[in-house]
Design an enzyme around this catalytic site. Sequence first.
Site, PDB file in Angstrom:
ATOM      1  N   CYS A  58       0.828  -1.207   0.000  1.00  0.00           N
ATOM      2  CA  CYS A  58       0.000   0.000   0.000  1.00  0.00           C
ATOM      3  C   CYS A  58       0.857   1.250   0.000  1.00  0.00           C
ATOM      4  CB  CYS A  58      -0.925   0.003   1.219  1.00  0.00           C
ATOM      5  SG  CYS A  58      -2.115  -1.349   1.231  1.00  0.00           S
ATOM      6  N   CYS A 116      14.596   3.789  -7.044  1.00  0.00           N
ATOM      7  CA  CYS A 116      14.509   3.181  -5.717  1.00  0.00           C
ATOM      8  C   CYS A 116      15.065   1.762  -5.782  1.00  0.00           C
ATOM      9  CB  CYS A 116      13.075   3.170  -5.195  1.00  0.00           C
ATOM     10  SG  CYS A 116      12.009   2.016  -6.074  1.00  0.00           S
TER      11      CYS A 116
END
Length: 364
Positions: free
Chosen positions: A199, A331
């Site tokens: 999430c 990332c």
Amino acid sequence: MSLPPLVPVRVPLDATERRRAARHVLLDGFGPDAQARVAGARVLVVGAGGLGSPVLQYLAAAGVGTLGIVDDDVVTPSNLQRQVLHGADDLGERKTASAAATLRSLRPQADVVEHAVRLTADNADGLLAGYDLVVDACDTFATRYLVGDAAARRGLPVVWGTVLGWDGQVSVWWSAAPGGRALTYRDVFGPEPAEGESCETAGVLGPACGVVGTTMAVEVLKLLTGTGDPALGRLLMYDARTSTWDTIPLAAPPAARGATPARETTLDAPESGVAAGRAPRVPAALGLVVDVGREAVVDGAVWVRLEDLAAGNLPPAVLDHPLDAPVVVVCEQGLRSRGAATVLRADGWRDVHPTTYTALASGV
């Protein structure tokens, strides 16, 4: 096909509890004996977040006698969009404490047990001891496998759910299920994979957690009381975009059939990492590189937390960057960078490219 009741009638219902549960007692096929089983049940819920919130609320309201809560996190602002056990006054408080206070307010007679720890291989068996059933409302593969394996060793049923983005899944695992229906999480999904989307990186529709969490609570009550047909041997899949449910039958363990295990459909993720342990540098030709990893890794990049980016707190180097000039977002696995790219595009930057540390170090 229904299963025998999971718990016996341990304590008779007193008049107050029977009056409180009158709408259950009136249900065809339920009645006072089923409610008495609920009142004597001991249920452990792993996770007091988006799924744990509706599960715990409805189980407390339904009259479950003992509710254990496992969570080592604290309440943060981004939780409040979906984790309805907690409120603005609870920010910074342990989720177990916040959840327990809400549940005791909802039903003062409930025995709420706080386990303010992270479930690990060392403590999993001890945490599950003394409970009749486990609810897996956690959000990582590592914890799901720990819960599934510990429950399988103890012969406890597990009501499992997951939500990501717009999609949810629910099922029941039980290594000791009667009638040849034994099925575990590992049977269906195979060996533990690398962590995938979450999430935090992909977002989640708040009310979808409510839909899936309340469905999980229904599964718990069916198992405790031996009523209805629990989702053992079935994978229930929810699509919030269309408000539809699909059901996938789950057969015997894949190893016994020589088949390939299934995967959680919402959580597959690419392999990645920093190549050869080297911290990548920003090639001059790339222009602005935004590092949204958990900590600053890329030499020469602008580091910003994904949470701050989503909140609109952009560093000056990003704010000053022309909307039509390229932006590379990087990332560890490409998951956070994809989420950041979505945010930056929504904020007006038109040429945004998400990537990983590995790809950046390789010059891809």
